[in-house]
Design a protein around this motif. Structure first.
Motif, PDB file in Angstrom:
ATOM      1  N   THR A  79       0.808  -1.217   0.000  1.00  0.00           N
ATOM      2  CA  THR A  79       0.000   0.000   0.000  1.00  0.00           C
ATOM      3  C   THR A  79       0.841   1.267   0.000  1.00  0.00           C
ATOM      4  O   THR A  79       0.292   2.362  -0.102  1.00  0.00           O
ATOM      5  N   GLY A  80       2.164   1.122   0.140  1.00  0.00           N
ATOM      6  CA  GLY A  80       3.039   2.271   0.330  1.00  0.00           C
ATOM      7  C   GLY A  80       3.512   2.406   1.754  1.00  0.00           C
ATOM      8  O   GLY A  80       4.382   3.242   2.050  1.00  0.00           O
ATOM      9  N   LEU A  81       2.972   1.598   2.660  1.00  0.00           N
ATOM     10  CA  LEU A  81       3.445   1.602   4.043  1.00  0.00           C
ATOM     11  C   LEU A  81       4.894   1.148   4.117  1.00  0.00           C
ATOM     12  O   LEU A  81       5.322   0.249   3.378  1.00  0.00           O
ATOM     13  N   VAL A  82       5.645   1.752   5.032  1.00  0.00           N
ATOM     14  CA  VAL A  82       7.031   1.342   5.267  1.00  0.00           C
ATOM     15  C   VAL A  82       7.255   1.161   6.762  1.00  0.00           C
ATOM     16  O   VAL A  82       6.518   1.709   7.584  1.00  0.00           O
ATOM     17  N   ASP A  83       8.289   0.373   7.100  1.00  0.00           N
ATOM     18  CA  ASP A  83       8.642   0.225   8.513  1.00  0.00           C
ATOM     19  C   ASP A  83       9.587   1.346   8.929  1.00  0.00           C
ATOM     20  O   ASP A  83       9.846   2.275   8.154  1.00  0.00           O
ATOM     21  N   SER A  84      10.099   1.260  10.127  1.00  0.00           N
ATOM     22  CA  SER A  84      10.935   2.344  10.655  1.00  0.00           C
ATOM     23  C   SER A  84      12.243   2.501   9.902  1.00  0.00           C
ATOM     24  O   SER A  84      12.921   3.518  10.026  1.00  0.00           O
ATOM     25  N   MET A 267      -6.772   1.922   9.436  1.00  0.00           N
ATOM     26  CA  MET A 267      -5.690   1.848  10.408  1.00  0.00           C
ATOM     27  C   MET A 267      -4.870   0.609  10.079  1.00  0.00           C
ATOM     28  O   MET A 267      -5.409  -0.375   9.577  1.00  0.00           O
ATOM     29  N   PHE A 268      -3.583   0.673  10.373  1.00  0.00           N
ATOM     30  CA  PHE A 268      -2.683  -0.446  10.108  1.00  0.00           C
ATOM     31  C   PHE A 268      -1.841  -0.742  11.338  1.00  0.00           C
ATOM     32  O   PHE A 268      -1.520   0.161  12.128  1.00  0.00           O
ATOM     33  N   ARG A 269      -1.471  -1.983  11.488  1.00  0.00           N
ATOM     34  CA  ARG A 269      -0.442  -2.329  12.454  1.00  0.00           C
ATOM     35  C   ARG A 269       0.920  -1.925  11.899  1.00  0.00           C
ATOM     36  O   ARG A 269       1.060  -1.720  10.687  1.00  0.00           O
ATOM     37  N   ASP A 270       1.907  -1.840  12.765  1.00  0.00           N
ATOM     38  CA  ASP A 270       3.230  -1.454  12.270  1.00  0.00           C
ATOM     39  C   ASP A 270       3.909  -2.577  11.489  1.00  0.00           C
ATOM     40  O   ASP A 270       5.003  -2.402  10.960  1.00  0.00           O
ATOM     41  N   THR A 271       3.229  -3.716  11.373  1.00  0.00           N
ATOM     42  CA  THR A 271       3.689  -4.802  10.506  1.00  0.00           C
ATOM     43  C   THR A 271       3.131  -4.683   9.091  1.00  0.00           C
ATOM     44  O   THR A 271       3.499  -5.463   8.215  1.00  0.00           O
ATOM     45  N   GLY A 272       2.199  -3.755   8.881  1.00  0.00           N
ATOM     46  CA  GLY A 272       1.532  -3.607   7.603  1.00  0.00           C
ATOM     47  C   GLY A 272       0.140  -4.204   7.573  1.00  0.00           C
ATOM     48  O   GLY A 272      -0.631  -3.934   6.644  1.00  0.00           O
TER      49      GLY A 272
END
Length: 678
Positions: A79-84, A267-272
């Motif tokens: 989705t374009g989400l990235v981790d830290s 909303m998303f978890r930080d795992t995606g």
């Protein structure tokens, strides 16, 4: 203004609640803290990822001569989400597709007027083996009136039978058996079939003008979860005027200058992974459960959940499956079909030039720019309307044209949202209170348009707003006026329960007189005669707006008036035989016409209408196909918790027997309608 807390206390403990002024509001969902383990929207990239265009012919479902096999199944999407560390994250979804390729949103079905489309919808929510059923991606509240709580279905579970689904073509003029009624659900391999299921193949006649339709799941009691997981897509219908070709007679921008965007919040978890609140400590739980004094019995809700919440507001904006995306455009007119696919969020859209070509927020942005609204849900408008602000209700579609030649080359235009992060009462922009907004909010922006492509002068830019004039309203004589109402009560556990009902004494399908709030399973009260045209007066006896959707029909929005009434408490029987609390209206007094509603552009064939609080909204529709349909609030969390009722259209039904005991409108002319106090 009476607080939601005060309303619930009154509803639970008093015999009557008299509303002579503002009705009670839902709790405000703003100012939620970011929970541990969730994605922080402020740290996610903005306007980096290119957005897929659902009007691109390459984004189409593959079919054979208007015949399609379309499955719903598990997929993984970026989705374009990235981790830290900036590494892209994967998001498991349930999407539409085929051959183990399932996308969110599902690919677009392109159709033509009067050319039927056949779709064989299949449920592939398995691990490959049709008996290896997938768990849902999201927590399911089995205390609701849902598919597997129906009589005779109680022994089915997700674990032993799979996830039930059914597809509704939203805006389609469909025969009843193909409408996607919530009781037509089916499990993987059709092992479980809903009580009204008929056949596997759906036929859409497309006997209606061109419009922006969409398909989405509509299974009883879990629509909000299935749509949230990814079950939605566009269905674009063409006709001889709106052909989709560059030489169309209306001069409308055609591909690649036609864009289709489904706007949603998540909303998303930080795992995606997708995140949906349902337990103590989750965002929004306190707003709707703990903070309202609701005590859920532990034998039904171990650990306090999972429980349905009255509304949902995500802190990430997603467009066609991408968070805060962008697209590159030329300095010319573009047509955009904008769908609000959110659960509860009303969008209030504006276009503004960003301060710099790389800006990711609205700081220093220019003034709102004008654009044309040329149509809405089911077709083009009676005339193009130029506005700079547009309210888009959940489930609504708006067809707009924006001229990017208003800005210099290498500018960035941001599609802004000035709607709040809380239940919508009609306020937006500067009228919002701090508690209406998320802290460090990122939901004020939707996507960006980078004006960086050279203009292709070989393709003429022919848009002329004066060419829009296709809609003439509903010319049919009115057979009946029906008075319905929207209420907010509480279920057997004390949770907020939005409800539909009647605004006056009405005979139901079993001949009993009913009045006020009614749950979904109770006998039908809306029984238009086949071929009849009715005016529906929708009385909103709540403190917030509701996007009302009628299946089968397109309707004309006539007008709105203020009203006051006494709101009298009464019991409402639930699906399990227990009782919650509802209301009825007495001593209704209809007042002044509502004016100054320029942000609500409704001069098109509609299937969605925003019913604002303390107002009666009048619509006009013709019920021209027999069978069982539904009408409901399109806040998905509301329709899943009983804010939905059956419409039964049948031959031989006498208007007098099916209609409320009420005056009939004697004219279709808006100016001639005179509200008569009860």
């Amino acid at each position: 203004m009476i607080s939601r807390r005060r309303f619930i206390q009154t509803a639970a403990g008093a015999t009557a609640f008299i509303a002579a002024g503002p009705f009670a509001r839902l709790p405000l969902a703003g100012a939620i803290p970011l929970a541990v383990g969730l994605s922080d929207p402020a740290t996610q990239p903005k306007f980096i990822n290119l957005v897929p265009n659902a009007a691109d012919p390459s984004f189409a479902h593959r079919g054979n001569k208007n015949r399609y096999n379309i499955e719903v199944g598990p997929g993984v999407q970026q989705t374009g989400l990235v981790d830290s560390f900036g590494t892209p994250l994967n998001t498991p979804v349930f999407g539409y597709g085929s051959r183990n390729s399932f996308t969110w949103p599902g690919r677009t079905i392109f159709a033509k007027k009067d050319e039927p489309v056949e779709v064989f919808w299949k449920n592939k929510l398995t691990n490959g083996d049709e008996s290896a059923y997938l768990d849902h991606l999201l927590p399911i509240d089995t205390s609701l009136h849902w598919a597997y709580s129906l009589h005779g279905y109680e022994h089915y579970t997700i674990a032993n039978s799979g996830i039930p689904v059914v597809v509704h073509l939203h805006g389609g003029h469909s025969d009843a058996i193909y409408d996607g009624n919530p009781e037509y659900f089916f499990s993987p391999g059709f092992g479980v079939r809903g009580p009204r299921w008929v056949e596997k193949k759906y036929i859409y006649q497309n006997d209606q003008p061109a419009g922006t339709l969409w398909y989405h799941d509509h299974a009883l009691g879990i629509t909000r979860l299935n749509v949230y997981a990814g079950m939605a897509g566009f269905y674009l219908l063409r006709d001889e005027y709106d052909t989709g070709e560059p030489d169309n007679p209306l001069g409308l921008p055609a591909y690649p200058y036609e864009l289709a965007y489904a706007i949603q919040d998540r909303m998303f978890r930080d795992t995606g992974d997708l995140f949906y609140p349902a337990f103590p400590g989750d965002p929004l739980y306190d707003d709707f459960i703990t903070g309202e004094g609701v005590e859920l019995p532990p034998h039904t809700f171990p650990g306090g959940g999972p429980t349905a919440l009255a509304e949902f507001f995500g802190d990430h904006i997603v467009v066609n499956g991408k968070i805060w995306p962008k697209t590159d455009v030329e300095r010319r007119h573009y047509r955009m079909r904008l769908l609000n696919g959110c659960d509860s969020r009303f969008l209030v859209a504006r276009f503004r030039t960003a301060a710099t070509p790389t800006s990711t927020d609205l700081s220093g942005a220019g003034a709102p720019m004008p654009f044309w609204v040329i149509g809405s849900d089911q077709g083009l408008a009676s005339a193009a309307s130029q506005v700079d602000t547009l309210v888009i209700e959940p489930g609504g579609r708006y067809d707009v044209v924006f001229d990017f030649s208003q800005v210099p080359l290498f500018s960035r235009v941001i599609l802004e949202n000035i709607g709040g992060d809380a239940p919508f009462g009609g306020d937006f922009g500067d009228a919002l209170a701090p508690e209406d907004l998320f802290p460090y909010r990122q939901t004020d922006r939707i996507m960006a348009f980078d004006v960086n492509l050279p203009t292709d002068v070989a393709v003429p830019d022919l848009f002329d707003p004066s060419a829009i004039g296709q809609y003439g309203g509903n010319p049919n004589p009115v057979a009946n006026t029906r008075r319905v109402a929207l209420f907010e009560g509480s279920d057997e556990f004390g949770r907020l329960q939005p409800l539909l009902g009647t605004a006056e004494p009405t005979n139901d399908s079993e001949g009993h007189e009913v009045n006020g709030a009614i749950a979904w399973h109770s006998p039908t009260t809306e029984q238009p005669a086949l071929g009849s045209t009715e005016i529906w007066e929708i009385y909103n006896a709540t403190g917030d707006a509701h996007p009302v959707h009628l299946h089968l029909v397109s309707f004309e929005v006539l007008d709105r008036h203020e009203f006051t009434a006494d709101l009298i408490e009464q019991p409402v029987e639930q699906h399990n035989g227990e009782f919650g609390t509802g209301f009825r209206l007495e001593n209704i007094v209809v007042g002044a016409a509502v004016t100054g509603t320029g942000q609500y552009v409704e001069n098109s064939p509609k299937d969605m209408v925003t019913a604002l609080p303390e107002q009666v909204t009048r619509i006009k529709a013709t019920f021209d196909k027999p069978g069982r349909y539904v009408w409901h609030c399109h806040i998905l969390s509301h329709e899943d918790h009983e804010m939905m009722r059956v419409i039964e259209v049948a031959e031989g039904v006498e208007d007098e027997a099916a209609a409320p005991v009420a005056q009939e409108a004697d004219s279709t002319n808006k100016a001639d309608w005179k509200p008569v106090p009860e």
